[in-house]
Design an enzyme around this catalytic site. Structure first.
Site, PDB file in Angstrom:
ATOM      1  CG  PHE A   1     -16.540-113.305  55.828  1.00  0.00           C
ATOM      2  CD1 PHE A   1     -15.730-113.366  56.878  1.00  0.00           C
ATOM      3  CD2 PHE A   1     -17.617-114.233  55.631  1.00  0.00           C
ATOM      4  CE1 PHE A   1     -15.957-114.217  57.886  1.00  0.00           C
ATOM      5  CE2 PHE A   1     -17.708-115.193  56.858  1.00  0.00           C
ATOM      6  CZ  PHE A   1     -16.710-115.317  57.695  1.00  0.00           C
ATOM      7  CG  ASP A   2     -12.889-106.553  53.719  1.00  0.00           C
ATOM      8  OD1 ASP A   2     -13.294-106.109  52.477  1.00  0.00           O
ATOM      9  OD2 ASP A   2     -11.825-106.383  54.306  1.00  0.00           O
ATOM     10  CG  LEU A   3     -11.843-110.296  48.643  1.00  0.00           C
ATOM     11  CD1 LEU A   3     -12.171-111.870  48.779  1.00  0.00           C
ATOM     12  CD2 LEU A   3     -11.957-110.050  47.204  1.00  0.00           C
ATOM     13  CG  ASP A   4      -8.753-106.832  48.609  1.00  0.00           C
ATOM     14  OD1 ASP A   4      -8.447-108.044  48.282  1.00  0.00           O
ATOM     15  OD2 ASP A   4      -9.216-105.942  48.152  1.00  0.00           O
TER      16      ASP A   4
ATOM     17  CB  ILE B   1     -16.244-110.628  59.550  1.00  0.00           C
ATOM     18  CG1 ILE B   1     -17.212-111.124  60.499  1.00  0.00           C
ATOM     19  CG2 ILE B   1     -14.781-110.744  59.846  1.00  0.00           C
ATOM     20  CD1 ILE B   1     -17.137-112.838  60.620  1.00  0.00           C
TER      21      ILE B   1
END
Length: 605
Positions: free
Chosen positions: A7-10, A166
């Site tokens: 997963f990406d964060l922002d 993602i």
């Protein structure tokens, strides 16, 4: 099957736009630079900072590095927590933790900041790996960050087909492609319309709810989690542990995610659950059945029904009880392990002398529960607390879905930390609430629970309405051929999953509570088939009475959506549609009817 989710964060986990844009403004002000319009500032959410400063302002490379340093002056003191977790995202993480996948963060944000943010929002425990940039910018591209995450997850070239990235920006998609993995783009973040498709995203979802549904289709949860969530009630809250029955426990199945049986409305625990899969390949045409749905079912109230979405005190209490049970600990006893003891143990598995992470864990094990592969629980009998034991287990094929483990002999080195004595059940009060959340009082937490449940009810109002319609309807006559074919579809669904996971027919039925296949056929099959036939009859009767049908666009959209879950089985969307046309039509009609019901219903809160 997916084994690794990045997963990406922002813009994917957290909506951090406010903090990022405030810090961009601060950095540019400190440098005496003009502040771009907010539309431009939004574009800074996602890419590495130096890239953003270069791409969206006229700063040089060196000036962009200076601006990044200025940005961090404010970010580490103020901007870090000017964010919130997207509604519904934690539900995605909770679901994934019930499966066998490993979960990682791959973000261009420095790791130091990322870990603080995840800790602040109580999400860190969900992730197996957290990979980000360094404060020096050593991993300044998305590709470099993804590569680091893959390295820490020990992903081989052969494994890359099981990895999914993602994110909400083109940089996430491009970074994934550069590393040879697939991507899922999310449009609830900061992507502009068409950005993700143009970058080459393999899949796209619009909301966190869509993402959860997508994962439910793609990755079924384990049987013990799906049926009872037993381990969740046994684990000490203070331990960051991975649930072993996700790895080596009894082979898992999930009707909701994998069975091709009719989109059945199954009664579970007194609640009617309406599945969203195409309910069947059975149609009036291909069964030869001669029936009139209106003569077979008596519709109750369905038009303009009143549906309550109110959150009751019992609903809130059920959530509280779950939180309490999740945080139960045990009296820690020393001694020699006896049969039927409950123990807390740490174990590591080795194949040919090499440690295999997926076979390692630390958790509560209830001996004699048969939650784990044969021979694993009994190996602890006679062990002394604090003393390491070694034993070997032959892993049955289909247990992991990983050929490097399935069918192999695993040597386990394990230590019983303690024998579980009496349960220590926490009391729901302000002190307990403060220990598990950022809330100061139990009353505040209860109010938040009520608010979140209300949001869930609103999001699921179509299911509430449809469930009531089904409950109001009464079947007068089950068409014999339709019912018999439905029984065969139900059985075939179980058979298909048994084949998928390398289980015998009896084993698959045992995992769902029956003694064997004969017991299931005798006691469960008829009811499951009837529930499926009932839903089909209700759909057809309402559609005929109200002149409901689906449009060409709705059908095409449905085909496209469901094809993405079946790309490995079919060469093209056209082939998928041709071979599943009747079931797709059934599903399209059911969807149209349910939307009509929802549109005409009155909801109260």
């Amino acid at each position: 099957m997916w084994k690794y989710i990045l997963f990406d964060l922002d813009g994917t986990i957290t909506n951090s736009g406010e903090g990022i844009m405030n810090c961009i403004r601060y950095a540019l002000e400190q440098m005496g630079h003009e502040i771009p319009a907010e539309q431009t500032l939004r574009k800074f959410v996602g890419p590495p900072l130096v890239v953003g400063f270069r791409e969206y302002t006229d700063l040089t490379e060196e000036e962009a590095k200076t601006a990044t340093a200025k940005y961090r002056e404010r970010y580490q003191s103020e901007g870090l927590f000017e964010a919130y977790v997207y509604e519904g995202f934690e539900a995605v993480l909770k679901y994934l933790k019930k499966t066998q996948v490993k979960i990682a963060v791959a973000t261009s944000k420095p790791e130091e900041y990322t870990e603080r943010i995840l800790e602040h929002f109580h999400l860190k425990e969900y992730f197996d790996v957290i990979a980000g940039d360094t404060l020096k910018g050593d991993r300044g591209s998305k590709q470099a960050v993804v590569e680091e995450a893959l390295r820490r997850l020990n992903v081989t070239e052969q494994d890359k087909g099981t990895v999914l990235m993602i994110g909400d920006r083109k940089y996430d998609v491009i970074g994934a492609k550069s590393c040879g993995i697939r991507s899922l783009g999310v449009y609830y973040g900061y992507a502009e319309t068409g950005e993700l498709e143009e970058a080459g995203a393999d899949y796209v979802v619009r909301t966190t709810a869509d993402m959860l549904e997508w994962f439910e289709q793609q990755i079924p949860e384990t049987p013990c989690q799906a049926m009872s969530d037993v381990d969740n009630t046994q684990q000490p809250a203070s331990s960051q542990i991975s649930s072993y029955n996700k790895k080596i426990g009894k082979k898992w199945t999930a009707i909701a995610g994998g069975m091709l049986i009719l989109g059945i409305a199954l009664g579970v625990g007194g609640t009617l659950l309406v599945q969203k899969q195409p309910w069947s390949k059975i149609t009036q045409e291909n069964t030869g059945a001669d029936y009139d749905a209106n003569k077979c079912v008596r519709l109750g109230d369905y038009k303009g029904i009143k549906v309550s979405l109110a959150v009751t005190d019992d609903d809130v209490q059920q959530e509280i009880d779950g939180l309490i049970q999740d945080n139960v600990t045990y009296e820690q006893k020393k001694g020699t392990v006896q049969e039927d003891d409950k123990i807390y143990a740490k174990f590591n598995g080795y194949i040919d002398g090499k440690k295999v992470d997926d076979t390692c864990g630390e958790e509560v094990i209830e001996l004699g529960s048969d939650q784990f592969v044969k021979g694993f629980e009994s190996a602890f009998v006679g062990a002394k607390t604090g003393k390491q034991i070694t034993f070997k287990i032959n892993i049955p094929k289909g247990t992991y879905g990983d050929d490097t483990i399935d069918g192999k002999e695993v040597t386990f080195k394990a230590t019983v930390k303690y024998i579980c004595g009496d349960e220590i059940v926490p009391t729901w009060n302000d002190k307990f609430v403060q220990s598990i959340s950022d809330f100061k009082t139990a009353k505040e937490y209860e109010a938040d629970i009520r608010t979140e449940l209300a949001k869930e009810n609103e999001n699921n109002k179509q299911d509430f309405a449809w469930t009531e319609v089904l409950e109001n309807a009464k079947v007068k006559k089950y068409p014999e051929e339709l019912l018999e074919d439905a029984k065969q579809e139900v059985l075939q669904g179980y058979y298909d999953m048994a084949d998928m996971y390398g289980m015998s027919h009896d084993e698959i039925f045992q995992s769902w509570g029956s003694e064997n296949e004969e017991d299931f056929v005798k006691n469960e099959l008829d009811e499951q088939a009837k529930q499926a036939v009932k839903e089909k009859l209700v759909v057809e009767a309402i559609a005929k009475a109200e002149g409901i049908n689906y449009s060409d666009k709705e059908y095409k959209d449905l085909v496209a959506e469901e094809y993405q879950y079946n790309t490995e089985k079919y060469d093209s969307e056209a082939e998928y549609e041709k071979k599943n046309r009747e079931s797709l039509k059934d599903n399209a009609l059911s969807s149209a009817v349910q939307k009509w019901i929802t549109k005409h219903a009155t909801f109260s809160k």
